[in-house]
Design a protein around this motif. Structure first.
Motif, PDB file in Angstrom:
ATOM      1  N   ALA A 279       1.228  -1.357   0.102  1.00  0.00           N
ATOM      2  CA  ALA A 279       0.157   0.095  -0.247  1.00  0.00           C
ATOM      3  C   ALA A 279       1.203   1.163   0.107  1.00  0.00           C
ATOM      4  O   ALA A 279       1.662   0.933   0.354  1.00  0.00           O
ATOM      5  CB  ALA A 279      -1.031  -0.109   1.861  1.00  0.00           C
ATOM      6  N   ASP A 280       0.993   2.511  -0.691  1.00  0.00           N
ATOM      7  CA  ASP A 280       1.690   3.492  -0.928  1.00  0.00           C
ATOM      8  C   ASP A 280       0.248   4.046  -0.238  1.00  0.00           C
ATOM      9  O   ASP A 280       0.922   5.526  -0.263  1.00  0.00           O
ATOM     10  CB  ASP A 280       2.195   3.749  -2.353  1.00  0.00           C
ATOM     11  CG  ASP A 280      -0.257   4.147  -3.118  1.00  0.00           C
ATOM     12  OD1 ASP A 280      -0.881   3.927  -2.878  1.00  0.00           O
ATOM     13  OD2 ASP A 280       0.491   4.159  -4.335  1.00  0.00           O
ATOM     14  N   ASP A 281      -0.541   4.425   0.767  1.00  0.00           N
ATOM     15  CA  ASP A 281      -1.072   5.669   0.742  1.00  0.00           C
ATOM     16  C   ASP A 281      -1.145   5.318   3.025  1.00  0.00           C
ATOM     17  O   ASP A 281      -1.890   6.004   3.466  1.00  0.00           O
ATOM     18  CB  ASP A 281      -2.311   5.794   0.678  1.00  0.00           C
ATOM     19  CG  ASP A 281      -3.243   3.977   1.097  1.00  0.00           C
ATOM     20  OD1 ASP A 281      -2.835   3.415   1.465  1.00  0.00           O
ATOM     21  OD2 ASP A 281      -4.588   4.398   0.786  1.00  0.00           O
ATOM     22  N   LEU A 282       0.394   4.338   3.727  1.00  0.00           N
ATOM     23  CA  LEU A 282       0.135   4.487   4.720  1.00  0.00           C
ATOM     24  C   LEU A 282       1.489   5.689   5.720  1.00  0.00           C
ATOM     25  O   LEU A 282       2.484   6.058   4.560  1.00  0.00           O
ATOM     26  CB  LEU A 282       0.869   3.208   5.418  1.00  0.00           C
ATOM     27  CG  LEU A 282      -0.414   2.134   4.921  1.00  0.00           C
ATOM     28  CD1 LEU A 282       0.774   0.514   5.108  1.00  0.00           C
ATOM     29  CD2 LEU A 282      -1.218   1.999   5.494  1.00  0.00           C
ATOM     30  N   PRO A 283       0.295   6.190   6.504  1.00  0.00           N
ATOM     31  CA  PRO A 283       0.961   7.205   7.225  1.00  0.00           C
ATOM     32  C   PRO A 283       2.632   6.891   8.059  1.00  0.00           C
ATOM     33  O   PRO A 283       2.537   5.806   7.983  1.00  0.00           O
ATOM     34  CB  PRO A 283       0.075   7.469   8.321  1.00  0.00           C
ATOM     35  CG  PRO A 283      -0.692   6.508   8.956  1.00  0.00           C
ATOM     36  CD  PRO A 283      -0.728   6.264   7.108  1.00  0.00           C
TER      37      PRO A 283
ATOM     38  N   CYS B  83       1.523   2.145  12.928  1.00  0.00           N
ATOM     39  CA  CYS B  83      -0.078   2.190  12.230  1.00  0.00           C
ATOM     40  C   CYS B  83      -1.108   0.569  12.907  1.00  0.00           C
ATOM     41  O   CYS B  83      -0.801   0.146  13.088  1.00  0.00           O
ATOM     42  CB  CYS B  83      -0.102   1.497  10.592  1.00  0.00           C
ATOM     43  SG  CYS B  83       0.312   2.854   9.623  1.00  0.00           S
TER      44      CYS B  83
ATOM     45  N   THR C 263      -5.475   3.732  11.265  1.00  0.00           N
ATOM     46  CA  THR C 263      -6.224   4.179  10.260  1.00  0.00           C
ATOM     47  C   THR C 263      -8.140   4.010   9.684  1.00  0.00           C
ATOM     48  O   THR C 263      -7.636   4.268   8.549  1.00  0.00           O
ATOM     49  CB  THR C 263      -4.748   3.262   9.066  1.00  0.00           C
ATOM     50  OG1 THR C 263      -5.955   1.838   9.308  1.00  0.00           O
ATOM     51  CG2 THR C 263      -3.928   3.077   9.334  1.00  0.00           C
TER      52      THR C 263
ATOM     53  N   ARG D 214     -10.141  -1.171   7.346  1.00  0.00           N
ATOM     54  CA  ARG D 214      -9.260  -1.636   5.562  1.00  0.00           C
ATOM     55  C   ARG D 214      -9.485  -2.787   5.373  1.00  0.00           C
ATOM     56  O   ARG D 214      -9.521  -3.874   6.007  1.00  0.00           O
ATOM     57  CB  ARG D 214      -7.355  -0.919   5.658  1.00  0.00           C
ATOM     58  CG  ARG D 214      -7.148   0.237   6.354  1.00  0.00           C
ATOM     59  CD  ARG D 214      -5.910   0.892   5.705  1.00  0.00           C
ATOM     60  NE  ARG D 214      -5.379   0.921   4.467  1.00  0.00           N
ATOM     61  CZ  ARG D 214      -4.984   0.893   3.248  1.00  0.00           C
ATOM     62  NH1 ARG D 214      -4.550   2.497   3.850  1.00  0.00           N
ATOM     63  NH2 ARG D 214      -4.541   1.358   2.064  1.00  0.00           N
TER      64      ARG D 214
END
Length: 382
Positions: free
Chosen positions: A191-195, A231, A258, A261
């Motif tokens: 995943a490229d949208d994890l903080p 996370c 998050t 998900r």
């Protein structure tokens, strides 16, 4: 049931949410063709789960009186369920989780159901619950076991625990590990949208009591020079209080909630270590998922977890509530990418015993033994 009919099997679970017990139940009823399944559930449910079952052609039925640890509605729930079971004439009743397991088995016995199966997804007796509640649940489990033809556990150690508490007989128990779609995790894109930055610690689960979130926060507070991120993935009743606690501890720059998900394979592929400091568990699916993703795991040494994690081989085991040990193990892993990779490889090797096809095949064998006749070939479409 005649020889030409499929055995009618009724599964009952307390809450039809998006947890490990629900995933195992749904994989079972969707993976076996030679049975006519109905899935019953209590007052709490996720409509997506109900819709998924109905798309698969699985009948569903809600029982609003079945509630999470609500003794007031227990007797009415038993009576209502018994009337339903008597009317529907199921061949097997298969219960899941503590409340549905007790209510469902009492009702099935009252209704005269020929075969009763119960799956223990997690040991309900824990130090963070009141002694009175533990004693009450123990008394109910002992009585319900006397009505049960087969008790399915997620690990051998759980069967041993129950037998030591005087619940049932050894010949009632069968171990069936929870199955996971291993390929979905092995082949996932990160995943490229994890903080936050890597290395990334991830914890996946329902935000509820007993999971050890405070233990994780205590450990993170004590980490020296930690430049990665944490996370916490999931939703549940603790969401707001955890948000506040993270802010009060001034950890918001590193620790993020998050929410729920549905891309857990991608989340794990974008992470470096899974933690699970739970106070009570069964054989957690998320640990198998992390193993299939090549991640090392730090988890508590309880229930079936030691059958997944070999200490110092594919992760580390710690005692419940031990935030210092958790911090020490995390520091070791975060500082050594080669060690993380090595443990991840060992986890991949151990993951095969926890596949969905293996789980479904073993549950099919349990049903065949209990029904006492052949109902097809393998019965599996997974």
């Amino acid at each position: 049931m005649t020889g030409s009919e499929r055995p009618r099997v009724f599964h009952l679970i307390t809450r039809l949410l998006k947890g490990g017990a629900e995933a195992k139940t749904i994989a079972t009823v969707c993976g076996l063709d030679d049975y006519a399944f109905t899935v019953g559930y209590g007052s709490e449910y996720d409509s997506d789960q109900v819709d998924r079952l109905e798309r698969e052609g699985i009948a569903t039925k809600q029982f609003p009186l079945i509630r999470h640890y609500n003794p007031v509605t227990t007797v009415p729930a038993v009576l209502s369920l018994a009337r339903y079971l008597r009317r529907e004439e199921f061949d097997i009743v298969h219960t899941h989780s503590t409340e549905a397991g007790i209510i469902g088995r009492f009702a099935a016995a009252l209704a005269g159901v020929p075969t009763i199966v119960h799956t223990v997804h997690g040991v309900p007796f824990a130090d963070d619950r009141s002694a009175f509640l533990n004693r009450f649940v123990l008394a109910c489990e002992r009585q319900a076991a006397s009505y049960t033809d087969r008790i399915v556990t997620n690990a051998d150690v759980i069967a041993d625990d129950y037998l030591e508490r005087g619940i049932g007989r050894r010949d009632q128990y069968t171990t069936v590990y929870s199955g996971v779609d291993l390929d979905a995790f092995a082949d996932a894109e990160p995943a490229d949208d994890l903080p936050g930055e890597r290395p990334r610690i991830v914890m996946v689960g329902r935000l509820a009591d007993g999971k050890g979130y405070e233990v994780l926060l205590d450990a993170v507070e004590s980490l020296d020079s930690f430049e990665g991120s944490v996370c916490i993935v999931g939703d549940g009743p603790l969401y707001e209080s955890l948000t506040t606690e993270i802010e009060d501890r001034e950890l918001a720059d590193q620790v993020c909630l998050t929410g729920f998900r549905d891309d857990i394979p991608c989340v794990l592929a974008a992470s470096d270590v899974l933690v699970l400091p739970s106070f009570r568990e069964g054989t957690p699916r998320v640990i198998t998922e992390a193993m299939a993703s090549g991640l090392p795991v730090v988890a508590t040494d309880i229930a079936g977890i030691p059958e997944q994690i070999e200490d110092s081989e594919n992760g580390y085991l710690i005692q419940t509530g031990d935030s210092e040990a958790l911090a020490n193990r995390l520091e070791t892993l975060l500082a050594d990418a080669e060690l993380r990779e090595q443990m991840g490889r060992h986890g991949l090797e151990r993951a095969n015993r926890f596949s969905v096809p293996t789980m479904v095949e073993e549950l099919d064998r349990v049903y065949r033994e209990l029904v006492g006749e052949q109902v097809g070939s393998t019965g599996s479409n997974v």
